[in-house]
Design a protein around this motif. Structure first.
Motif, PDB file in Angstrom:
ATOM      1  N   ALA A 135       0.818  -1.210   0.000  1.00 16.95           N
ATOM      2  CA  ALA A 135       0.000   0.000   0.000  1.00 16.95           C
ATOM      3  C   ALA A 135       0.854   1.264   0.000  1.00 16.95           C
ATOM      4  CB  ALA A 135      -0.931  -0.004   1.210  1.00 16.95           C
ATOM      5  N   GLU A 136       2.002   1.222   0.669  1.00 20.45           N
ATOM      6  CA  GLU A 136       2.858   2.401   0.756  1.00 20.45           C
ATOM      7  C   GLU A 136       3.348   2.877  -0.609  1.00 20.45           C
ATOM      8  OE1 GLU A 136       3.188   0.226   4.688  1.00 20.45           O
ATOM      9  OE2 GLU A 136       3.087  -0.295   2.548  1.00 20.45           O
ATOM     10  N   GLU A 137       3.388   1.969  -1.603  1.00 21.74           N
ATOM     11  CA  GLU A 137       3.859   2.340  -2.934  1.00 21.74           C
ATOM     12  C   GLU A 137       2.874   3.242  -3.678  1.00 21.74           C
ATOM     13  OE1 GLU A 137       6.392  -1.764  -3.861  1.00 21.74           O
ATOM     14  OE2 GLU A 137       4.412  -1.452  -4.749  1.00 21.74           O
ATOM     15  N   PHE A 138       1.623   3.274  -3.203  1.00 15.98           N
ATOM     16  CA  PHE A 138       0.592   4.076  -3.861  1.00 15.98           C
ATOM     17  C   PHE A 138       1.031   5.525  -4.045  1.00 15.98           C
ATOM     18  CE2 PHE A 138      -2.891   7.106  -3.184  1.00 15.98           C
ATOM     19  CZ  PHE A 138      -3.735   6.789  -4.227  1.00 15.98           C
ATOM     20  N   TRP A 139       1.752   6.062  -3.070  1.00 18.24           N
ATOM     21  CA  TRP A 139       2.070   7.483  -3.068  1.00 18.24           C
ATOM     22  C   TRP A 139       3.208   7.841  -4.023  1.00 18.24           C
ATOM     23  CZ3 TRP A 139      -1.740   9.692  -0.622  1.00 18.24           C
ATOM     24  CH2 TRP A 139      -2.382   8.988   0.401  1.00 18.24           C
ATOM     25  N   THR A 140       4.127   6.926  -4.252  1.00 18.61           N
ATOM     26  CA  THR A 140       5.354   7.272  -4.967  1.00 18.61           C
ATOM     27  C   THR A 140       5.532   6.566  -6.300  1.00 18.61           C
ATOM     28  OG1 THR A 140       6.556   5.566  -3.731  1.00 18.61           O
ATOM     29  CG2 THR A 140       6.565   7.794  -2.819  1.00 18.61           C
ATOM     30  N   LYS A 141       4.899   5.445  -6.519  1.00 16.09           N
ATOM     31  CA  LYS A 141       5.149   4.673  -7.729  1.00 16.09           C
ATOM     32  C   LYS A 141       4.547   5.390  -8.936  1.00 16.09           C
ATOM     33  CE  LYS A 141       5.648  -0.137  -9.019  1.00 16.09           C
ATOM     34  NZ  LYS A 141       5.386  -1.533  -8.638  1.00 16.09           N
ATOM     35  N   PRO A 142       5.327   5.668  -9.964  1.00 15.47           N
ATOM     36  CA  PRO A 142       4.789   6.404 -11.116  1.00 15.47           C
ATOM     37  C   PRO A 142       3.575   5.744 -11.749  1.00 15.47           C
ATOM     38  CG  PRO A 142       7.184   6.379 -11.206  1.00 15.47           C
ATOM     39  CD  PRO A 142       6.785   5.450 -10.087  1.00 15.47           C
ATOM     40  N   GLU A 143       3.572   4.392 -11.826  1.00 12.14           N
ATOM     41  CA  GLU A 143       2.422   3.709 -12.422  1.00 12.14           C
ATOM     42  C   GLU A 143       1.152   3.975 -11.628  1.00 12.14           C
ATOM     43  OE1 GLU A 143       5.833   0.617 -12.864  1.00 12.14           O
ATOM     44  OE2 GLU A 143       5.338   2.327 -11.590  1.00 12.14           O
ATOM     45  N   ALA A 144       1.271   4.028 -10.295  1.00 14.74           N
ATOM     46  CA  ALA A 144       0.103   4.288  -9.455  1.00 14.74           C
ATOM     47  C   ALA A 144      -0.382   5.720  -9.645  1.00 14.74           C
ATOM     48  CB  ALA A 144       0.441   4.021  -7.993  1.00 14.74           C
ATOM     49  N   ARG A 145       0.544   6.634  -9.751  1.00 15.42           N
ATOM     50  CA  ARG A 145       0.151   8.026  -9.974  1.00 15.42           C
ATOM     51  C   ARG A 145      -0.552   8.175 -11.328  1.00 15.42           C
ATOM     52  NH1 ARG A 145       4.840  12.197  -7.843  1.00 15.42           N
ATOM     53  NH2 ARG A 145       4.733  11.641  -5.625  1.00 15.42           N
ATOM     54  N   ALA A 146      -0.009   7.526 -12.353  1.00 10.77           N
ATOM     55  CA  ALA A 146      -0.622   7.617 -13.679  1.00 10.77           C
ATOM     56  C   ALA A 146      -2.021   7.012 -13.676  1.00 10.77           C
ATOM     57  CB  ALA A 146       0.252   6.918 -14.714  1.00 10.77           C
TER      58      ALA A 146
ATOM     59  N   GLU B  69      -8.882  11.792   5.319  1.00  8.04           N
ATOM     60  CA  GLU B  69      -8.002  11.556   6.473  1.00  8.04           C
ATOM     61  C   GLU B  69      -6.681  10.919   6.037  1.00  8.04           C
ATOM     62  OE1 GLU B  69     -10.312   9.579   9.505  1.00  8.04           O
ATOM     63  OE2 GLU B  69     -11.517  11.374   9.837  1.00  8.04           O
ATOM     64  N   VAL B  70      -5.978  11.668   5.237  1.00  7.91           N
ATOM     65  CA  VAL B  70      -4.824  11.143   4.517  1.00  7.91           C
ATOM     66  C   VAL B  70      -3.732  10.630   5.442  1.00  7.91           C
ATOM     67  CG1 VAL B  70      -3.885  13.476   4.307  1.00  7.91           C
ATOM     68  CG2 VAL B  70      -3.102  11.702   2.761  1.00  7.91           C
ATOM     69  N   GLU B  71      -3.524  11.256   6.603  1.00  4.13           N
ATOM     70  CA  GLU B  71      -2.395  10.847   7.442  1.00  4.13           C
ATOM     71  C   GLU B  71      -2.569   9.454   8.034  1.00  4.13           C
ATOM     72  OE1 GLU B  71      -4.864  13.097  10.613  1.00  4.13           O
ATOM     73  OE2 GLU B  71      -4.842  12.709   8.464  1.00  4.13           O
ATOM     74  N   PHE B  72      -3.799   8.916   8.004  1.00  2.00           N
ATOM     75  CA  PHE B  72      -4.045   7.589   8.562  1.00  2.00           C
ATOM     76  C   PHE B  72      -3.787   6.468   7.558  1.00  2.00           C
ATOM     77  CE2 PHE B  72      -7.324   9.838  11.414  1.00  2.00           C
ATOM     78  CZ  PHE B  72      -6.330  10.202  12.308  1.00  2.00           C
ATOM     79  N   ALA B  73      -3.528   6.804   6.300  1.00  2.00           N
ATOM     80  CA  ALA B  73      -3.213   5.787   5.293  1.00  2.00           C
ATOM     81  C   ALA B  73      -1.755   5.364   5.421  1.00  2.00           C
ATOM     82  CB  ALA B  73      -3.474   6.342   3.892  1.00  2.00           C
ATOM     83  N   PRO B  74      -1.429   4.095   5.211  1.00  2.05           N
ATOM     84  CA  PRO B  74      -0.031   3.653   5.281  1.00  2.05           C
ATOM     85  C   PRO B  74       0.850   4.437   4.313  1.00  2.05           C
ATOM     86  CG  PRO B  74      -1.500   1.768   5.208  1.00  2.05           C
ATOM     87  CD  PRO B  74      -2.347   2.972   4.937  1.00  2.05           C
ATOM     88  N   HIS B  75       2.022   4.849   4.788  1.00  2.00           N
ATOM     89  CA  HIS B  75       2.969   5.585   3.947  1.00  2.00           C
ATOM     90  C   HIS B  75       4.352   5.467   4.560  1.00  2.00           C
ATOM     91  CE1 HIS B  75       1.406   8.379   7.006  1.00  2.00           C
ATOM     92  NE2 HIS B  75       2.562   9.015   6.929  1.00  2.00           N
ATOM     93  N   TYR B  76       5.368   5.662   3.741  1.00  2.00           N
ATOM     94  CA  TYR B  76       6.743   5.586   4.219  1.00  2.00           C
ATOM     95  C   TYR B  76       7.173   6.875   4.907  1.00  2.00           C
ATOM     96  CZ  TYR B  76       7.286   1.307   1.443  1.00  2.00           C
ATOM     97  OH  TYR B  76       7.155   0.042   0.932  1.00  2.00           O
TER      98      TYR B  76
ATOM     99  N   ASP C 219       5.902  11.978   1.332  1.00  2.00           N
ATOM    100  CA  ASP C 219       5.260  11.245   0.239  1.00  2.00           C
ATOM    101  C   ASP C 219       3.813  11.692   0.070  1.00  2.00           C
ATOM    102  OD1 ASP C 219       7.623   9.861  -0.004  1.00  2.00           O
ATOM    103  OD2 ASP C 219       6.889   8.043   0.992  1.00  2.00           O
ATOM    104  N   LEU C 220       3.109  11.886   1.182  1.00  2.37           N
ATOM    105  CA  LEU C 220       1.714  12.321   1.138  1.00  2.37           C
ATOM    106  C   LEU C 220       1.608  13.727   0.560  1.00  2.37           C
ATOM    107  CD1 LEU C 220       0.538  11.175   4.695  1.00  2.37           C
ATOM    108  CD2 LEU C 220       0.594   9.847   2.586  1.00  2.37           C
ATOM    109  N   VAL C 221       2.493  14.597   1.001  1.00  5.04           N
ATOM    110  CA  VAL C 221       2.465  15.981   0.529  1.00  5.04           C
ATOM    111  C   VAL C 221       2.806  16.047  -0.958  1.00  5.04           C
ATOM    112  CG1 VAL C 221       3.492  18.271   0.811  1.00  5.04           C
ATOM    113  CG2 VAL C 221       3.004  16.859   2.831  1.00  5.04           C
ATOM    114  N   ALA C 222       3.839  15.326  -1.370  1.00  5.22           N
ATOM    115  CA  ALA C 222       4.251  15.349  -2.778  1.00  5.22           C
ATOM    116  C   ALA C 222       3.145  14.799  -3.675  1.00  5.22           C
ATOM    117  CB  ALA C 222       5.538  14.544  -2.958  1.00  5.22           C
TER     118      ALA C 222
END
Length: 725
Positions: A418-429, A456-463, A467-470
């Protein structure tokens, strides 16, 4: 010109055209949405997406990160004959971090032989008309080219973006792949009405390709159709269409699309519809008449003068009062209830159990039943004068509901974690393709108050928090670029002071936080402090006594709810606090009655430009909160004990007649006060009062539980305002 056309303004400014020899050029590919370009290998760590170019056509954005390999391969399967072509040509924009990027093209024949052209060094910015020569190539069957690959070599430590446009050939090039066709000419059925969303049906047949089949990866074909509109004054707008259904007809796949548009000028409009393929197909321009009769509803914006307020595009104030109805089997009773008490705002979610856009936990085709349900909600909102906030992603999709998340690799998505959602280019696209669809389908409606990117973005899994802000920086900017109607963009946090960097993103228009606490005054003081720190409208978009239903269920009389609404509106927030627990607390206890006095009190009030300030005071066991401005003030008198012990009957009135209150800091002179019972939607009485340098003395009426009042300076004429959209 619309935002869609102006998506990449640097394309116009940074062109660097090479000299072009006189030759015949055969167009091969314009990178339209739904085209079958793909990354050659998963290890390339890149994502592809479609962008709109300066000519109203398309480009292919290649977004990649350092992959350790040093090159990037973008390919598509073809069925071409290049036996009479002397060269291929390509426009390419280089936005990579490091210099030294090169590009070449590899051709693979049907028999498996390959030829790679000489490489070009790609300078930063646009490189127009790059020519890739095709010599005799004796080892390859040029009349049977089966694969075309663009080879980008950015270097092993490079990352960034490259955009490809206009692949064509010098000489003769034959494309054997069958192209999509309109099943019938797209045409409006009658004249348009100014300000009313119109819908144009478009039916497209995609023949089965002997090379490619019916490939349509990751939602790409869901918005494949585009429409170009020319207004009577000559201004241009480009909007996407959206898929409404898919069927098989005579061996072809028939896609049914619709284009929604809101004409804003009377007169003759011209329009053309485009459908992608290797080379996009556009209909000849047609015309339609828009009459003089007009719908009067207006889009909601941030106010042009008061940066802490909302307003209609027409200039009237918009002060939201309403509820969260995040999910419901039937929205009609809730819409009726909100309209009944004078509300004008409703927030709903798209999530696994409520109106999911993707079918079967995937984002490859649309769940048309869900989309039709959202259409129905918009129709109800229009009929009742309610604005909708659409929450596009629920944080639990990356947490407890990861197994149902369309971005999970198990559901065909690009993310193993799940953490890859924020940074992986394929997920962003992929998320951007999702935004393409919701904008195409629902952006034309004035009933849309705001897009909410994430709950409630801060409660989602992230590294990392960055990453959330970007991610929000990218997605909010993308929404602004593709939405021709310029709706408000927001997101939300589950606590008041989380992720302050979010609210510094320019493309985020409104600050929205959630708070659950028994002490209403303390909770709102924290939100008010946040409102003083940011130069944007702030909403308390979820509020409750606690995080679980049982915490509010101990308050069947709705005392916490009433104080939240009154105190929240007696603050510099841009709207009333929005309660949660609609189905387990408000509805079972018939607490919609609590909203009516608040909505009635604020109806017709224009708070903008008043430099409103808050002060509190205590008078013999009760508390007064005043929101004072230059020529008006509002106040609320309450007791915290009513919330602290919500089931204890109040045996004595909150206030007895004759008690006085002194307010300081008001402009000296004549004023008029209007008293309201905080539990009933009616004014009690009014009187003339005077403010001096020492303050204004108010004699309070007797009231049972809580009391509100308005103060208006004599001689001031409030403008006529509209409360509902």
């Amino acid at each position: 010109m619309s935002k869609v056309i102006a998506l990449i303004p640097l394309m116009v400014l940074l062109s660097a055209c090479a000299s072009r020899p006189p030759t015949t050029r055969a167009p091969l590919d314009d990178f339209a949405p739904g085209s079958a370009w793909s990354i050659d290998a998963a290890a390339n760590y890149a994502a592809l997406s479609t962008v709109d170019n300066r000519d109203g056509g398309y480009g292919l954005r290649v977004e990649f990160v350092n992959n350790g390999r040093g090159n990037m391969l973008i390919r598509r399967e073809v069925d071409d004959d290049y036996s009479a072509a002397s060269a291929l040509r390509l426009d390419l924009r280089n936005d990579c971090v490091e210099p030294g990027v090169t590009a070449a093209i590899t051709l693979r024949s049907a028999s498996g032989d390959e030829f790679t052209t000489a490489s070009h060094v790609i300078k930063s910015g646009w490189n127009r008309d790059l020519r890739f020569a095709l010599p005799a190539m004796p080892i390859i069957e040029r009349e049977h080219i089966a694969r075309l690959t663009v080879v980008l070599t950015p270097g092993k430590n490079n990352s960034g973006t490259v955009i490809l446009e206009k692949l064509d050939a010098d000489g003769s090039a034959i494309v054997r792949e069958p192209t999509a066709q309109f099943a019938e000419p797209p045409k409006f059925s009658g004249p348009l009405v100014r300000g009313v969303v119109c819908e144009l049906p478009v039916t497209v047949d995609y023949p089965t390709s002997p090379v490619m089949g019916l490939r349509a990866p990751d939602f790409a074909r869901m918005t494949a159709v585009s429409a170009r509109f020319a207004a009577p004054d000559g201004s241009l707008t480009t909007v996407r269409g959206f898929c409404t259904g898919i069927e098989t007809v005579s061996g072809a796949t028939r896609y049914r699309f619709a284009v929604r548009f809101r004409p804003r000028q009377a007169g003759v409009w011209s329009y053309s519809i485009g459908v992608p393929g290797r080379r996009a197909l556009w209909t000849p321009p047609a015309t339609v008449v828009c009459g003089d009769e007009a719908e009067t509803t207006a889009f909601i914006r941030r106010d042009a003068q008061d940066t802490h307020a909302f307003a209609y595009e027409s200039g009237e104030p918009y002060y939201p009062v309403g509820q969260n109805i995040a999910w419901a089997g039937d929205y009609r009773p809730y819409v009726d209830a909100i309209s009944g008490y004078g509300g004008n705002w409703l927030r709903f979610w798209t999530c696994p159990w409520n109106l999911p856009i993707g079918a079967a936990n995937r984002l490859n085709v649309v769940d048309q039943a869900s989309a039709a349900g959202i259409d129905g909600l918009f129709a109800q909102a229009r009929a009742h004068g309610i604005a909708l906030q659409m929450t596009l992603f629920y944080h639990g999709w990356l947490g407890s509901d990861w197994n149902r998340c369309p971005f999970n690799v198990a559901n065909g998505g690009p993310c193993a974690r799940a953490e890859e959602f924020w940074t992986k280019p394929e997920a962003r696209a992929l998320f951007q393709r999702y935004l393409d669809y919701v904008v195409a389908r629902w952006a034309p409606y004035t009933q849309l108050f705001a897009w909410e990117l994430m709950n409630e973005v801060e409660f989602a899994p992230h590294y990392a928090d960055e990453d959330l802000v970007a991610w929000h920086r990218v997605m909010a900017s993308y929404l602004k670029a593709i939405d021709p109607w310029n709706h408000i963009v927001t997101t939300s946090t589950g606590s008041v002071n989380a992720l302050p960097a979010l609210w510094r993103i320019d493309a985020i228009d409104s600050v929205q936080v959630h708070a659950y606490q028994p002490d209403v005054a303390a909770m709102l003081a924290e939100v008010e402090a946040l409102a003083q720190r940011v130069d944007k409208p702030v909403l308390l978009a979820e509020v409750g006594r606690g995080w679980e239903p049982k915490h509010d269920q101990v308050d069947p009389l709705g005392r916490h709810l009433r104080q939240s609404l009154w105190l929240g509106t007696m603050s510099p927030l841009a709207g009333a606090p929005m309660p949660w627990w609609w189905d387990t607390y408000i509805e079972p206890n018939s607490l919609v009655r609590v909203f009516s006095p608040v909505a009635a009190f604020w109806r017709g009030e224009d708070r903008r430009g008043q430099r409103l300030r808050v002060w509190r005071d205590g008078i013999a066991g009760v508390t007064v909160q005043v929101l004072a401005g230059d020529d008006r003030a509002y106040g609320y008198v309450f007791t915290a004990a009513a919330v602290a012990e919500p089931t204890v009957p109040l045996l004595t009135p909150l206030l007895r007649a004759g008690r006085t209150l002194t307010i300081t800091g008001l402009t000296a002179g004549a004023w008029r006060v209007e008293w309201w019972d905080g539990a009933h939607a009616a004014a009690l009485s009014s009187a003339n009062v005077t403010a001096t340098a020492d303050g204004m003395i108010l004699t309070l009426p007797e009231v049972g539980e809580d009391l509100a009042f308005k103060l208006k300076r004599a001689g001031h004429v409030a403008p006529a305002v509209k409360f509902s959209p």
